[in-house]
Design an enzyme around this catalytic site. Structure first.
Site, mmCIF file in Angstrom:
data_model
loop_
_atom_site.group_PDB
_atom_site.id
_atom_site.type_symbol
_atom_site.label_atom_id
_atom_site.label_comp_id
_atom_site.label_asym_id
_atom_site.label_seq_id
_atom_site.Cartn_x
_atom_site.Cartn_y
_atom_site.Cartn_z
ATOM 1 N N GLY A 32 0.818 -1.210 0.000
ATOM 2 C CA GLY A 32 0.000 0.000 0.000
ATOM 3 C C GLY A 32 0.850 1.257 0.000
ATOM 4 O O GLY A 32 2.029 1.222 -0.338
ATOM 5 N N HIS A 38 4.948 2.237 -7.803
ATOM 6 C CA HIS A 38 3.999 1.109 -7.840
ATOM 7 C C HIS A 38 3.113 1.208 -9.088
ATOM 8 O O HIS A 38 2.835 0.210 -9.745
ATOM 9 C CB HIS A 38 3.054 1.145 -6.633
ATOM 10 C CG HIS A 38 3.718 1.037 -5.303
ATOM 11 N ND1 HIS A 38 3.835 2.100 -4.450
ATOM 12 C CD2 HIS A 38 4.301 -0.016 -4.672
ATOM 13 C CE1 HIS A 38 4.435 1.714 -3.336
ATOM 14 N NE2 HIS A 38 4.740 0.437 -3.442
ATOM 15 N N SER A 186 9.947 6.172 -3.084
ATOM 16 C CA SER A 186 9.786 5.180 -2.022
ATOM 17 C C SER A 186 8.793 5.754 -1.028
ATOM 18 O O SER A 186 8.793 6.971 -0.792
ATOM 19 C CB SER A 186 11.133 4.954 -1.327
ATOM 20 O OG SER A 186 10.930 4.319 -0.083
#
Ligand code: PAF
Length: 291
Positions: A32, A38, A186
């Site tokens: 998440g 992502h 990140s």
């Protein structure tokens, strides 16, 4: 429309249906707090597969320090909105109870490639990663699974596990996504102050300088290691290079002469934030990595 599935049994039904219909399945495993890094994996999966499943699960098995686990951001609603915009079919968000039933006795452990780097600094971490990724692969049964190059050692571990255990999945490693200043994206970057961020930039800059020294100035691997340490040293006591090395991209063993591909791995700790980055390098005439 993205479905949010919490129950592994409901996910199994969806997967059965998808396999019956011969849909190709792409999978992105996450914890998440999704960012562009992502989403680049999700978008690639959507492009390359009939259906894409994203898991959102903060895996207690891979956290050594309870504090890290507690402070990990949990923003499922935002994650689902981002997945939906990227045309994900299913977000799988199971509970810890469902993923770690009481009395669990199985751990997936890899040797050799987990002995150094994150394996030393976070003992047990890769047992947790490999165990949860194997569990997720068994549930999702994807044809392709997408992992980010930023966590290079993790990608090597997952690839090797899938190969050793003959899992019928193609593990695709996707390029690092960076902010305009060069810092790799990140979820940990959110914990950096402006001053920390200026320190953090030592990491990508050191890797670029090391690559240049290696390829343009013909520096030896030993000289490159010294350059990494030097470029990441700071006057601040709480900024420390945990490792900086040139290694083989599959075995992660140190390279003494670059012949083919190598990877420059770095970890810089800024305060309590551990930042990972890497660059794949190739000796002249070597095809691009991944080709
Ligand atoms: O990279 C991560 O976010 C995690 O290590 C993963 C692969 C989702 C396993 O929990």
């Amino acid at each position: 429309m993205t479905d949010v599935v919490r129950d592994p049994r409901a996910l199994r039904e969806y997967i059965e249906m998808a396999h019956r219909n011969r849909f190709s399945l792409g999978f992105v495993a996450t914890m998440g707090a999704l960012h562009e890094g992502h989403l680049s994996l999700v978008r690639r999966s959507v492009r390359e597969n009939d259906r894409t499943i994203v898991s959102v699960y903060v895996n207690p098995l891979q956290f050594g320090v309870a504090l890290d686990l507690e402070r990990y951001q949990r923003v499922l609603e935002d994650d689902v909105a981002l997945c939906s915009a990227a045309r994900t079919d299913v977000v799988f968000a199971p509970s810890v109870r469902d993923m770690q039933p009481p009395g669990r006795a199985t751990l997936v452990t890899l040797s050799g490639i987990t002995d150094d780097f994150e394996g030393v600094h976070r003992p047990g971490h890769f047992d947790g990663v490999a165990t949860i990724v194997a569990t997720l692969f068994n549930l999702v049964r994807p044809h392709r699974a997408y992992f980010g190059q930023k966590d290079f050692q993790q990608a090597v571990v997952v690839r090797r596990m899938a190969r050793d255990l003959q899992m019928p999945v193609d593990v695709v490693v996707c390029p690092i996504v960076r902010d305009a200043d060069g810092l790799a994206l990140s979820s940990r970057n959110a914990f950096l102050s402006d001053a920390d961020r200026a320190e953090a930039l030592r990491l990508p800059r050191a890797l670029v300088a090391a690559e240049r020294a290696l390829l343009e100035d013909d520096a030896s691997p030993a000289a490159v290691r010294a350059l990494l340490a030097d470029a990441m040293s700071s006057e601040r006591d709480d900024v420390e290079m945990e490792y900086g090395d040139l290694v083989h991209p599959e075995t992660l063993a140190p390279i003494h002469r670059l012949d083919g591909h190598g990877v420059l791995l770095g970890l810089l700790r800024v305060g309590s934030v551990r930042l990972l980055d890497n660059r794949v390098v190739a000796s002249p005439g070597t095809p691009a990595w991944g080709d």
